[in-house]
Design a protein around this motif. Structure first.
Motif, PDB file in Angstrom:
ATOM      1  N   LEU A 342     -10.225  11.047  27.914  1.00 13.57           N
ATOM      2  CA  LEU A 342     -10.522  10.111  26.833  1.00 13.57           C
ATOM      3  C   LEU A 342     -10.346  10.757  25.466  1.00 13.57           C
ATOM      4  N   ASP A 343     -10.901  11.952  25.273  1.00 14.31           N
ATOM      5  CA  ASP A 343     -10.813  12.572  23.961  1.00 14.31           C
ATOM      6  C   ASP A 343      -9.392  13.029  23.634  1.00 14.31           C
ATOM      7  N   MET A 344      -8.661  13.479  24.643  1.00 18.47           N
ATOM      8  CA  MET A 344      -7.270  13.833  24.432  1.00 18.47           C
ATOM      9  C   MET A 344      -6.461  12.617  24.009  1.00 18.47           C
ATOM     10  N   ALA A 345      -6.704  11.472  24.654  1.00 19.57           N
ATOM     11  CA  ALA A 345      -5.987  10.237  24.337  1.00 19.57           C
ATOM     12  C   ALA A 345      -6.321   9.744  22.934  1.00 19.57           C
ATOM     13  N   VAL A 346      -7.613   9.713  22.606  1.00 18.63           N
ATOM     14  CA  VAL A 346      -8.031   9.231  21.282  1.00 18.63           C
ATOM     15  C   VAL A 346      -7.454  10.112  20.188  1.00 18.63           C
ATOM     16  N   GLN A 347      -7.540  11.420  20.390  1.00 25.75           N
ATOM     17  CA  GLN A 347      -7.019  12.346  19.390  1.00 25.75           C
ATOM     18  C   GLN A 347      -5.505  12.197  19.239  1.00 25.75           C
ATOM     19  N   ALA A 348      -4.783  12.035  20.339  1.00 23.56           N
ATOM     20  CA  ALA A 348      -3.329  11.901  20.282  1.00 23.56           C
ATOM     21  C   ALA A 348      -2.920  10.663  19.488  1.00 23.56           C
ATOM     22  N   VAL A 349      -3.582   9.531  19.743  1.00 27.20           N
ATOM     23  CA  VAL A 349      -3.255   8.306  19.008  1.00 27.20           C
ATOM     24  C   VAL A 349      -3.639   8.455  17.540  1.00 27.20           C
ATOM     25  N   HIS A 350      -4.787   9.058  17.283  1.00 27.42           N
ATOM     26  CA  HIS A 350      -5.266   9.221  15.907  1.00 27.42           C
ATOM     27  C   HIS A 350      -4.314  10.091  15.088  1.00 27.42           C
ATOM     28  N   VAL A 351      -3.893  11.207  15.654  1.00 28.03           N
ATOM     29  CA  VAL A 351      -2.954  12.090  14.955  1.00 28.03           C
ATOM     30  C   VAL A 351      -1.621  11.386  14.728  1.00 28.03           C
ATOM     31  N   THR A 352      -1.134  10.691  15.748  1.00 31.10           N
ATOM     32  CA  THR A 352       0.127   9.969  15.614  1.00 31.10           C
ATOM     33  C   THR A 352       0.019   8.881  14.551  1.00 31.10           C
ATOM     34  N   ASN A 353      -1.085   8.147  14.565  1.00 34.79           N
ATOM     35  CA  ASN A 353      -1.318   7.116  13.547  1.00 34.79           C
ATOM     36  C   ASN A 353      -1.201   7.691  12.146  1.00 34.79           C
ATOM     37  N   GLN A 354      -1.928   8.773  11.907  1.00 33.60           N
ATOM     38  CA  GLN A 354      -1.950   9.351  10.566  1.00 33.60           C
ATOM     39  C   GLN A 354      -0.593   9.910  10.164  1.00 33.60           C
ATOM     40  N   SER A 355       0.083  10.545  11.102  1.00 33.14           N
ATOM     41  CA  SER A 355       1.394  11.095  10.805  1.00 33.14           C
ATOM     42  C   SER A 355       2.364  10.001  10.382  1.00 33.14           C
ATOM     43  N   MET A 356       2.327   8.864  11.078  1.00 35.69           N
ATOM     44  CA  MET A 356       3.236   7.750  10.770  1.00 35.69           C
ATOM     45  C   MET A 356       2.854   7.067   9.460  1.00 35.69           C
ATOM     46  N   ILE A 357       1.566   6.877   9.237  1.00 38.59           N
ATOM     47  CA  ILE A 357       1.116   6.177   8.032  1.00 38.59           C
ATOM     48  C   ILE A 357       1.382   7.019   6.783  1.00 38.59           C
ATOM     49  N   LEU A 358       1.089   8.312   6.856  1.00 36.35           N
ATOM     50  CA  LEU A 358       1.194   9.171   5.680  1.00 36.35           C
ATOM     51  C   LEU A 358       2.638   9.471   5.293  1.00 36.35           C
ATOM     52  N   SER A 359       3.591   9.015   6.108  1.00 40.15           N
ATOM     53  CA  SER A 359       5.007   9.173   5.767  1.00 40.15           C
ATOM     54  C   SER A 359       5.556   7.967   5.013  1.00 40.15           C
ATOM     55  N   VAL A 360       4.765   6.928   4.883  1.00 40.35           N
ATOM     56  CA  VAL A 360       5.251   5.676   4.306  1.00 40.35           C
ATOM     57  C   VAL A 360       5.294   5.713   2.788  1.00 40.35           C
ATOM     58  N   ARG A 361       4.173   6.044   2.164  1.00 40.55           N
ATOM     59  CA  ARG A 361       4.076   6.034   0.700  1.00 40.55           C
ATOM     60  C   ARG A 361       3.484   7.366   0.241  1.00 40.55           C
ATOM     61  N   PRO A 362       4.313   8.384   0.049  1.00 42.62           N
ATOM     62  CA  PRO A 362       3.799   9.728  -0.279  1.00 42.62           C
ATOM     63  C   PRO A 362       2.898   9.755  -1.499  1.00 42.62           C
ATOM     64  N   GLU A 363       3.157   8.884  -2.467  1.00 42.53           N
ATOM     65  CA  GLU A 363       2.363   8.898  -3.693  1.00 42.53           C
ATOM     66  C   GLU A 363       0.989   8.255  -3.527  1.00 42.53           C
ATOM     67  N   ALA A 364       0.736   7.649  -2.358  1.00 41.11           N
ATOM     68  CA  ALA A 364      -0.521   6.922  -2.144  1.00 41.11           C
ATOM     69  C   ALA A 364      -1.226   7.380  -0.871  1.00 41.11           C
ATOM     70  N   ARG A 365      -1.092   8.647  -0.530  1.00 39.22           N
ATOM     71  CA  ARG A 365      -1.618   9.108   0.763  1.00 39.22           C
ATOM     72  C   ARG A 365      -3.138   9.020   0.846  1.00 39.22           C
ATOM     73  N   SER A 366      -3.837   9.290  -0.222  1.00 41.37           N
ATOM     74  CA  SER A 366      -5.298   9.200  -0.180  1.00 41.37           C
ATOM     75  C   SER A 366      -5.742   7.758   0.009  1.00 41.37           C
ATOM     76  N   ARG A 367      -5.064   6.822  -0.652  1.00 41.79           N
ATOM     77  CA  ARG A 367      -5.421   5.410  -0.500  1.00 41.79           C
ATOM     78  C   ARG A 367      -5.059   4.889   0.890  1.00 41.79           C
ATOM     79  N   LEU A 368      -3.932   5.327   1.423  1.00 42.54           N
ATOM     80  CA  LEU A 368      -3.579   4.955   2.795  1.00 42.54           C
ATOM     81  C   LEU A 368      -4.635   5.470   3.775  1.00 42.54           C
ATOM     82  N   THR A 369      -5.082   6.702   3.552  1.00 46.95           N
ATOM     83  CA  THR A 369      -6.114   7.279   4.413  1.00 46.95           C
ATOM     84  C   THR A 369      -7.412   6.496   4.307  1.00 46.95           C
ATOM     85  N   ALA A 370      -7.781   6.104   3.083  1.00 48.70           N
ATOM     86  CA  ALA A 370      -9.010   5.336   2.883  1.00 48.70           C
ATOM     87  C   ALA A 370      -8.953   4.014   3.634  1.00 48.70           C
ATOM     88  N   ALA A 371      -7.832   3.313   3.537  1.00 47.15           N
ATOM     89  CA  ALA A 371      -7.684   2.024   4.226  1.00 47.15           C
ATOM     90  C   ALA A 371      -7.743   2.208   5.739  1.00 47.15           C
TER      91      ALA A 371
END
Length: 425
Positions: A342-371
Motif C-alpha cells: 500500500l505505501d509503495m503504491a501510494v508513494q509511487a502515484v504521489h511522486v508521479t503526480n507531482q513530477s507530471m504537474i510540476l512540469s506544466v507551469r515552471p513559473e507557478a510550481r508553488s501554486r500548483l503544489t498548493a492546489a
C-alpha cells in the motif's frame, strides 16, 4: 465519422497545447539551468527537512492520553489538538505555499522553519491548554514548508532528473509521517511528551541553519502578481490545467485509502486477540517507510516518460494490498506485506503526480503544489473520519472493504481519464 473527427481534433489540440507549454517553459528552464543544479546531498537535506517539518503535525496522535492527563482535557475533547493542527495545515497550504512563487525562497524556507522552532518550544513548555492549542496551530500552519521545499527542489533540478529529485524529497515527507508516531512513542517513554517537541525544535533549528547556507543566493524570476492575485491564480490554474485536475483527484483518492489504513489500524492491533503495546503498534510505521523508500524509483520512471504506466501498476498494487491487510487479525506478517504494497503504491502515484504537474507551469510550481496538496488534505481527512465510523459499525472487514472500494475507484478513474490522454505517460 463525426466521432473520428472529434478524436482527431482533440489529439491535435493537445499537441498544440503541449508545444505552447514547452515554448512557455523555455525562459524559466534557462533561468533554472543558470543556477547550480541540485546535488544528491542537497536533495537528501531537503528530504530530511521535509520529514522533520511534516512529522510535527503527527507527533500528537500517540500522545493524546498524556496531553489529556497533563492539561485536564477529557478524552472526548482531546482530539481537538489534532483537529486544530490539521485545520491550520490546510490553511497553510492555501495561504503560505503560493508565496514560493512570490518571495525569495532562500529567506522564506528558513524563515518558516525558524518560526516553527519557536512554536515547538511554546508547545514543549506550555503551561495550560490555551498555550498548547495556540502553539499547535502555528506548528500546523508552518509545517507546509514541506511543500515549498518540494516545489523548490523541482525548480532546482535539471529537467531530465526532476522526477528522481522529487521522488527523493517526497520520500522524506512520507517517511516523516510514518515514523512520527514511532519517534514520539519512544521519546515519551524515555523523557516525557514535552521532550518530543523540544527535540524536534532542536533538529529543525539545525536544519534551518544548514539550509540558510546551502540554498542558492539567486532565485528564479518571481511572479509580479500581488498577494491577493496570487491566491486567486491558484484557482485559475486548477481551471486551466486539466492534468492538475486529474492528478489532484487521484491524490484525494490514494490518500483517502492511505488514511483509511493508518487511522484505524491501531484499533484492531490494540484489541484482543492481538493487544499490542503502543510502541509495537508504532513500529509498523517502519514497514511503511520501507515501502515509501522503494517507491522513490517512480520518479525516475516518470523522467523516462512512463508516468501513466507507473500510475496504472501502482493503483493495481494499491487495490491488491487490501487482501493481505484484511487478514491483520490472523497474521501480522500478512499485515506487513499489505503495508509494504500500500505505501509503495501510494508513494509511487504521489511522486508521479507531482513530477507530471510540476512540469506544466515552471513559473507557478508553488501554486500548483498548493492546489494539488489541498486535495491531499481533503482525502486524508475524509479517510480518517470514514474509517473510524466504519470500524465502529462493521469492524476490520468493513474498513478493508472501504479501502478496497476507494482503491478500485481510483484505478477506474485513472483508466477513464487516460483515454483522452495526459501529457506524459
Amino acid at each position: 465519422m463525426n466521432n473520428l473527427q472529434e478524436t482527431e481534433s482533440m489529439v491535435t489540440g493537445e499537441r498544440v497545447g503541449e508545444e505552447k507549454e514547452k515554448r512557455a517553459a523555455v525562459p524559466t528552464a534557462a533561468t533554472a539551468t543558470s543556477m547550480q543544479p541540485i546535488t544528491r546531498w542537497t536533495a537528501l537535506l531537503f528530504a530530511a527537512a521535509c520529514g522533520l517539518a511534516v512529522a510535527n503535525v503527527y507527533y500528537a496522535q500517540p500522545l493524546l492520553d498524556s496531553l489529556a492527563a497533563q492539561f485536564g482535557i477529557s478524552h472526548s475533547s482531546v482530539g481537538m489538538v489534532i483537529t486544530v493542527t490539521q485545520i491550520c495545515y490546510a490553511l497553510g497550504l492555501i495561504l503560505l505555499v503560493p508565496l514560493g512563487d512570490l518571495l525569495n525562497r532562500r529567506r522564506l524556507i528558513p524563515g518558516m522553519m525558524l518560526i516553527s522552532v519557536a512554536a515547538l518550544v511554546v508547545v514543549g513548555t506550555a503551561a495550560n491548554r490555551g498555550i498548547l492549542l495556540g502553539g499547535m496551530a502555528v506548528v500546523g500552519l508552518l509545517a507546509v514548508v514541506t511543500q515549498v521545499l518540494v516545489a523548490y527542489a523541482a525548480t532546482l533540478a535539471a529537467p531530465e532528473s526532476r522526477g528522481r529529485v522529487v521522488g527523493v524529497v517526497t520520500s522524506g515527507v512520507v517517511i516523516g509521517i510514518l515514523l512520527a508516531r514511532t519517534f514520539a512513542g519512544l521519546l515519551t517513554d524515555a523523557a516525557g511528551w514535552r521532550s518530543v517537541y523540544l527535540a524536534s525544535a532542536g533538529l529543525m533549528l539545525i536544519v534551518a541553519c544548514i539550509l540558510l547556507k546551502v540554498l542558492p543566493e539567486k532565485d528564479p524570476e518571481k511572479t509580479s502578481l500581488k498577494y491577493p492575485q496570487l491566491l486567486r491564480s491558484v484557482l485559475g490554474l486548477f481551471v486551466q490545467e486539466r492534468i492538475l485536475r486529474v492528478r489532484a483527484m487521484l491524490a484525494l483518492l490514494i490518500f483517502m485509502a492511505f488514511s483509511i489504513l493508518w487511522t484505524s489500524l491501531v484499533l484492531p492491533l490494540s484489541s484482543p486477540p492481538l493487544s499490542l503495546s503502543h510502541s509495537a503498534i508504532g513500529a509498523f510505521g517502519l514497514a511503511g517507510a520501507a515501502g515509501a523508500v522503494a517507491a522513490a524509483r517512480a520518479g525516475r520512471l516518470a523522467d523516462r516518460g512512463m508516468g501513466q504506466r507507473t500510475t496504472g501498476v501502482a493503483l493495481a498494487l494499491l487495490l491488491v494490498s487490501w487482501l493481505p491487510i484484511r487478514y491483520t487479525e490472523h497474521s501480522l506478517l500478512s499485515l506487513i506485506l499489505g503495508i509494504l504494497l500500500l505505501d509503495m503504491a501510494v508513494q509511487a502515484v504521489h511522486v508521479t503526480n507531482q513530477s507530471m504537474i510540476l512540469s506544466v507551469r515552471p513559473e507557478a510550481r508553488s501554486r500548483l503544489t498548493a492546489a494539488y496538496m489541498t486535495f491531499y488534505s481533503i482525502g486524508s481527512a475524509t479517510g480518517s473520519i470514514a474509517s473510524t465510523s466504519i470500524y465502529a459499525r462493521f469492524g476490520w472487514d468493513g474498513v478493508c472493504m472501504l479501502g478496497a472500494g476507494v482503491s478500485a475507484f481510483a484505478l477506474l478513474f485513472w483508466a477513464w481519464t487516460r483515454r483522452s490522454g495526459e501529457k506524459k505517460g
